[in-house]
Design an enzyme around this catalytic site. Structure first.
Site, PDB file in Angstrom:
ATOM      1  N   ASN A 142      13.298 -43.825  12.076  1.00 27.24           N
ATOM      2  CA  ASN A 142      12.679 -42.577  12.473  1.00 27.24           C
ATOM      3  C   ASN A 142      11.100 -42.865  13.179  1.00 27.24           C
ATOM      4  OD1 ASN A 142      12.073 -39.683  12.946  1.00 27.24           O
ATOM      5  ND2 ASN A 142      10.834 -39.980  10.820  1.00 27.24           N
ATOM      6  N   ARG A 176       4.385 -10.986   1.958  1.00 24.98           N
ATOM      7  CA  ARG A 176       5.367  -9.993   2.768  1.00 24.98           C
ATOM      8  C   ARG A 176       6.444 -11.236   3.203  1.00 24.98           C
ATOM      9  NH1 ARG A 176       0.151  -9.378   5.036  1.00 24.98           N
ATOM     10  NH2 ARG A 176      -0.472  -7.428   5.370  1.00 24.98           N
ATOM     11  N   LYS A 206      21.949 -36.782   3.099  1.00 27.54           N
ATOM     12  CA  LYS A 206      21.209 -38.103   2.640  1.00 27.54           C
ATOM     13  C   LYS A 206      20.364 -37.553   1.575  1.00 27.54           C
ATOM     14  CE  LYS A 206      17.926 -41.142   4.581  1.00 27.54           C
ATOM     15  NZ  LYS A 206      16.463 -41.089   4.638  1.00 27.54           N
ATOM     16  N   ARG A 253       6.524  -5.949   6.923  1.00 29.89           N
ATOM     17  CA  ARG A 253       5.483  -5.212   6.521  1.00 29.89           C
ATOM     18  C   ARG A 253       6.229  -3.742   6.260  1.00 29.89           C
ATOM     19  NH1 ARG A 253       0.395  -6.049   8.950  1.00 29.89           N
ATOM     20  NH2 ARG A 253       0.020  -3.696   8.956  1.00 29.89           N
ATOM     21  N   LEU A 262       8.916   1.569   3.235  1.00 33.02           N
ATOM     22  CA  LEU A 262       9.473   2.298   4.072  1.00 33.02           C
ATOM     23  C   LEU A 262      11.051   2.254   4.234  1.00 33.02           C
ATOM     24  CD1 LEU A 262       9.511   4.388   6.446  1.00 33.02           C
ATOM     25  CD2 LEU A 262       8.637   2.362   8.027  1.00 33.02           C
ATOM     26  N   GLY A 299       8.322 -45.704   6.852  1.00 30.79           N
ATOM     27  CA  GLY A 299       7.377 -45.683   7.472  1.00 30.79           C
ATOM     28  C   GLY A 299       6.259 -46.859   7.770  1.00 30.79           C
ATOM     29  N   ALA A 335       0.800  -1.308  -0.127  1.00 36.89           N
ATOM     30  CA  ALA A 335       0.101  -0.048  -0.077  1.00 36.89           C
ATOM     31  C   ALA A 335       0.999   1.339   0.026  1.00 36.89           C
ATOM     32  CB  ALA A 335      -0.867  -0.130   1.225  1.00 36.89           C
TER      33      ALA A 335
HETATM   34  N1  GLY Z   1       2.705  -2.274   5.651  1.00 43.14           N
HETATM   35  C1  GLY Z   1       1.518  -2.762   5.794  1.00 43.14           C
HETATM   36  C2  GLY Z   1       1.313  -4.179   5.544  1.00 43.14           C
HETATM   37  O1  GLY Z   1       2.081  -4.909   5.382  1.00 43.14           O
HETATM   38  O2  GLY Z   1       0.078  -4.674   5.445  1.00 43.14           O
END
Ligand code: GLY
Length: 654
Positions: A605, A300, A496, A326, A330, A557, A46
């Site tokens: 395992n 993100r 492995k 996020r 910036l 397994g 945004a």
């Molecule tokens: N910076 C706002 C978001 O990641 O939603």
């Protein structure tokens, strides 16, 4: 084809582009490889520049974000003057309305109900107040990215769009005593070489390096102001508790964003868009008549502490700039500045080490775990036997490294980490296999797994589980080597090798396994291939330089035990490398059976992890491995078809 440059930036999102431009302006020859710009989080964002509205709690992160916000006006001016276009920066401030008055004392930025409704007409009557952050701002992220691309082109950054990096190539550990160096990055058509490499690959970073980034999906949409001539109904960002509304000067209004742990699942969902619209109308009902313009989603790059990973890695010529979560838009200018300082001017900003990937690394060495000389390595014996007879055995030696225990275990399928740790401890094993791909992708049950094991005591055997092709397995093996390094096992080159296209029986592909083994041996790996019990394949793998062979007893397994004893016996008879029976063992008796046959070691395992009491089963398997080995060394009696009385028949009283 080899392509060469001073600095190669992998990733064409805002972070990669900003770094590339900064380095170029400082005099470096820079190439950027970008897979698909439209997929970058940059495109989806945004564009809020919100260090205050985001309520960052870490002082280092807050400081980084505030510094970046301060850089924005000059950075934008510089870019706009080079590109001759507007980058969409707007120092509009951010208003953060709330529906419930906070309990805590009111900060200077607090606006009460009267003040906030006066400041922003059209807010929901349910808004009882809010914070005003006049210095927070926004930028039209898509315009900014376009501007950065124009700047990059005009100053001579070589920007390659549609180029996907598949792997990072390293100098051989053995031949390069200066430490690891990246020698190239591999793409489908070429190897790209540079003096220095910078990874700015966002949510996809963990596919190339073992660093803890994972995708955090965000869905978004935009609406349009119906009558732009009448002015903008919103002239600042509204940062609500569950959604934000970001007005652009061109009449578009962006509404975001969901936050979903959904991996890389693409697409908008009814629930996602519904929740955004619901929250946006709850905040600013004016929007209800506006036309929906677009909807999209992005990923993100999240890290465990929600802070980016910046700076040098274990390779002196590989730097990372990822995990901005996020705050990627910036943090672009400060990231570019700090990374260019470090890479080009060798100046480390005091803030940079706070973001080092070493914060996720356990400071460990493996030097003390096992002796490098077989003679000094005592063979594991049963401590329950008070008067154990002398065991004349050599230790298990794989690729020059010796181990006391002949039992290897895994980390999958445990109900929880506690049970896993107890079972590992009680089994006495020294080698633990870990599924690289599952750890990298934080698959269910694998979050934090690598960190839950004491790698000072246990030797990591990264495995390529989940790989269906040789190429895939080679790539994951390389990642595994980096993972072991990151966890403190600098000299661990074990892998492995599992190439398993068959989902039903999980049987390995012999051809793919051989191909991958050949390549990995060439790259200096100690390869432990998982194979069907095929004596000819086992021999070929030995001939190409594998460190062991790992024939399966029965499907992974399945707990069916040793179903192919005759073939495993031939493999053992022919082998000059350790034979590790892997998969299918369900009980200690089957474990002992494999060892009695002369197997050098076992990998178990599921039978431990899924036992009702994994710690107890681990102990039983550990004892069975020892018992089976002792029995093998002791020499079993021949099988006869008729009875032979236990008491002597000579000298009996008639
Ligand atoms: N910076 C706002 C978001 O990641 O939603």
């Amino acid at each position: 084809m080899n392509r060469s440059t001073d600095v190669l930036v992998v990733g064409g999102g805002i972070v990669g582009l900003a770094i590339a431009v900064e380095l170029k302006l400082r005099g470096a020859a820079v190439t950027v490889l970008s897979r698909d710009f439209a997929q970058a989080a940059t495109h989806a964002a945004a564009g809020m520049l919100a260090p205050e509205a985001e309520h960052l709690t870490s002082p280092a992160m807050r400081s980084l974000c505030l510094r970046s916000r301060d850089l924005y006006p000059d950075w934008i001016r510089k870019l706009e003057s080079i590109a001759g276009q507007n980058a969409g920066y707007w120092a509009c401030g951010i208003l953060a309305p709330v529906f419930q008055e906070p309990k805590a004392a009111i900060a200077a930025q607090w606006l009460d109900a009267t003040a906030i409704h006066y400041a922003q007409p059209g807010l929901s009557p349910d808004v009882v107040g809010g914070w005003w952050f006049p210095e927070d701002a926004q930028v039209d992220n898509r315009r900014l990215a376009q501007t950065l691309r124009s700047v990059a082109a005009s100053i001579g950054v070589e920007l390659q769009e549609g180029v996907e990096v598949e792997a990072i190539c390293y100098a051989s550990l053995k031949s390069d005593r200066r430490g690891d160096r990246v020698t190239a990055v591999k793409t489908a058509n070429a190897d790209w070489q540079a003096e220095h490499y910078i990874l700015a690959t966002g949510a996809w970073s963990a596919a190339l390096l073992p660093i803890p980034t994972q995708p955090r999906k965000g869905q978004m949409l935009s609406v349009r102001v119906p009558n732009l001539a009448a002015g903008l109904p919103l002239q600042r960002v509204l940062y609500g508790e569950s959604a934000y509304i970001v007005p652009r000067r061109d009449g578009q209004i962006v509404i975001g964003a969901t936050s979903e742990a959904a991996g890389f699942t693409p697409g908008n969902t009814v629930e996602g868009i519904h929740s955004l619209l619901h929250e946006a109308l709850r905040l600013f009902p004016v929007l209800k008549e506006f036309a929906i313009a677009e909807q999209w989603w992005g990923f993100r790059p999240e890290t465990p502490d929600e802070m980016p990973i910046l700076g040098k890695t274990h390779c002196e010529n590989l730097t990372v700039a990822t995990g901005h979560y996020r705050n990627g838009i910036l943090l672009a200018p400060i990231t570019a500045q700090l990374i260019a300082d470090a890479v080009w001017d060798r100046r480390i900003d005091p803030l940079l080490p706070e973001f080092s990937w070493r914060r996720f690394q356990q400071p460990r060495t493996f030097a003390t775990m096992v002796s490098p000389t077989p003679a000094e390595t005592p063979v594991q014996t049963l401590d329950v036997v008070q008067t154990a007879p002398q065991v004349d055995d050599r230790p298990l030696t794989i690729a020059g490294r010796t181990f006391r225990s002949r039992l290897m275990t895994g980390t999958g399928k445990y109900r929880n980490f506690d049970e896993m740790q107890q079972a590992i401890e009680s089994s006495g094993c020294e080698i633990i296999t870990v599924a690289v791909r599952r750890v990298q992708t934080n698959a269910p049950g694998h979050q934090g797994l690598a960190e839950a094991i004491d790698w000072q005591k246990l030797w990591m055997l990264p495995n390529t589980a989940g790989c269906q092709t040789a190429e895939d397995a080679i790539r994951v093996a390389r990642l595994g080597r980096e993972m072991a390094k990151l966890l403190g096992q600098e000299d661990n080159n074990f892998v492995k090798l599992e190439v398993i296209p068959d989902a039903k029986y999980l049987l390995p592909d012999p051809i793919g396994t051989l191909q991958a083994a050949e390549q990995l041996v060439k790259e200096g790996f100690a390869v432990l291939p998982y194979i069907n019990a095929d004596p000819l394949l086992a021999k070929r793998l030995e001939e190409v330089g594998c460190a062991t062979v790992m024939p399966l007893g029965s499907p992974i397994g399945s707990g069916q035990g040793i179903r192919n004893q005759a073939n495993i016996e031939i493999i053992i008879e022919n082998a000059n490398i350790p034979v590790v029976v892997d998969a299918g063992i369900g009980t200690p008796s089957e474990a002992a059976q494999a060892m009695e046959m002369g197997a050098d070691a076992l990998l178990i395992n599921t039978a431990i992890a899924q036992a009702q009491n994994p710690a107890l089963m681990g102990r039983a398997m550990g004892m069975a491995a020892i018992a089976g080995r002792m029995a093998y060394l002791a020499g079993r009696i021949p099988v006869k078809s008729i009875a032979s009385p236990s008491s002597p028949t000579t000298g009996t009283i008639a």
